[in-house]
Design an enzyme around this catalytic site. Sequence first.
Site, short mmCIF file in Angstrom:
data_model
loop_
_atom_site.label_atom_id
_atom_site.label_comp_id
_atom_site.label_asym_id
_atom_site.label_seq_id
_atom_site.Cartn_x
_atom_site.Cartn_y
_atom_site.Cartn_z
N GLY A 1 0.53 5.69 0.33
CA GLY A 1 -0.25 6.89 0.57
C GLY A 1 0.55 8.12 0.24
O GLY A 1 1.68 8.04 -0.25
N ALA A 2 -0.04 9.28 0.52
CA ALA A 2 0.63 10.54 0.19
C ALA A 2 1.92 10.71 0.98
O ALA A 2 2.88 11.33 0.48
CB ALA A 2 -0.31 11.71 0.47
N SER A 3 1.97 10.17 2.18
CA SER A 3 3.15 10.41 3.03
C SER A 3 3.73 9.14 3.63
O SER A 3 4.53 9.20 4.57
CB SER A 3 2.79 11.38 4.16
OG SER A 3 1.73 10.84 4.94
N SER A 4 3.34 7.97 3.11
CA SER A 4 3.86 6.72 3.70
C SER A 4 3.78 5.58 2.69
O SER A 4 3.04 5.66 1.70
CB SER A 4 3.08 6.35 4.96
OG SER A 4 1.72 6.08 4.64
N LYS B 1 4.37 0.15 8.29
CA LYS B 1 4.14 1.46 7.67
C LYS B 1 5.40 2.30 7.84
O LYS B 1 5.84 2.56 8.97
CB LYS B 1 2.94 2.13 8.34
CG LYS B 1 2.50 3.43 7.70
CD LYS B 1 1.21 3.92 8.37
CE LYS B 1 0.65 5.16 7.70
NZ LYS B 1 -0.64 5.58 8.31
N GLY C 1 0.83 -1.20 0.00
CA GLY C 1 0.00 0.00 0.00
C GLY C 1 0.86 1.25 0.00
O GLY C 1 1.96 1.26 0.56
N ASP D 1 -11.20 10.14 8.08
CA ASP D 1 -10.82 9.72 6.72
C ASP D 1 -11.28 8.29 6.45
O ASP D 1 -10.53 7.47 5.91
CB ASP D 1 -9.31 9.84 6.53
CG ASP D 1 -8.90 9.78 5.04
OD1 ASP D 1 -9.77 10.06 4.18
OD2 ASP D 1 -7.73 9.46 4.76
#
Length: 516
Positions: A13-16, A32, A11, A120
């Site tokens: 995300g924007a920051s991870s 993560k 996975g 979220d």
Amino acid sequence: MERYKLRQVIGEGASSTVYSGVSARGEEVAVKVVPRKGRSTGMVYREIEMLSTIKHENIVGIVGRFESKKHVYMVEELCDFNLVSFLNEYEVDEDVALKILRMILCGLRHIHSLGIIHRDLKLGNILLKGNTVKICDFGLSCYVEENNSEFCGTMDYLAPEVVDGKKYSFGVDMWSAGVVFYVLLTKKKFCESLDSLECSEELRDLLEKLLERDESKRADASEALMHRSFSRFIPRCEDFRGLPGFERGTKYGVLRKAGDSVELGSIRIDARRGKRHGGGRKHGDLGCLCGEEFTYSVYVDSEEIEPAFITNGQLKTLGLLTAHVKAMREKTPKIIIDDDGNKFYYMFSGGFVYVGKELTLRARGGKYEMSRRSGEKTYLEAVPDFLYEAIGGLEARCKAIDKEVCWFSRESPVLIDCSSHQQFSMSCISQVSEMSIRNRVEYDYIESTGWCIRDGLNFLFLMNDGEMFEVLCPDLAVRYRGRLLFIDDRLPMKLKRSLKGISPFLRSLCDGCYMS
């Protein structure tokens, strides 16, 4: 990171970035990885802090954390996939969508009780591990007292109050849950309207409560879980108060009944004092069960809980417990009549087993199983004609006794063992069952006729031929086969013959010469 070996990316995300990983002990985990830059570092510390306080089966569990000069590593339990992948791979019907929503709501109810707003919630942040839903990614989450109502989240899931720049609270998560549910049902993006939605009225009503534009009127997690749509998943417990005690080990824990409680593992059900039919007791003993509606309370780890709020894992245990109670009621006799060697077992469930010299007949769920001594089995829709009169009479006797008698013994089933019609006596019941009978009721045996249960000026007759009727003296009426007939009406011939047979007994009562 000496303890964990990272594998493939699962996975981003924007920051991870999230990797699958394995510990030195072989434990599979998700890791993560968050770079130390900008707001990301503070957000991941915040997420670690929150997840460390949350222990719930519908929230992803945190295993630990590690740091380097350039990264923060958050170790979580590894799940199978998120709802985006699930929707792409499987067809989702209403039942599956409801089960997923129910677990989401259980998770939301828990974090809301801790004062946490997720902010979220979306398909990508809802994971599946086996059949269990796990809410993840608390990077944008906040405590309600620290909420500054900033604009954050994912556009397609934002509640109206967030879009409009208004103050908001837990309701934003409920709106997002409604959008997730809509997408599960339709595989389409939510477009602010339910007009084109094809689903049951029950589900439409639930969606309308979740997607209410006014946050003050929107259902919270507890209210949503109480919606009638979810009642199909909550097992009901049948009355266990008269069953004998039991205790046995299972893989879910010790299964036990003691007094007015049954339990399995962390789940306990306590019978509680309910309302009585007709508003009164048959006598003054507070321990009597007669006429009392069966109601109960459910406990998890000794804390009372509304059954609608029980998690999916706990529901499995509750279901096993209630299924065992049902099975015990189906196989435990409440009344036994021995009729010249033919035995009739009347069960706590209301079913029966008739054991004759040549065959056995069992009543199971409105159908019947007949087994002959030869081993031949036949499944029937109704009682066979050649047994109809005998079974009907025996069943009527048991139902009448069950209705009229006050049962006190709750540690063991109440049994009546009589060898013939002539020996079918209330003294036999009291000796075998250790029960008491309300003082204003008297029981009389009428030679070669049957039994009379006297309640004031009303007389219930249980005839040896299986007939049952009630004479209501104040009204000059007879209650017969569900009908109220007056003495001067045209009575059925069989009832007339029965009334003629009991008339000497009634006259003897009037003369005061009958000895019971």
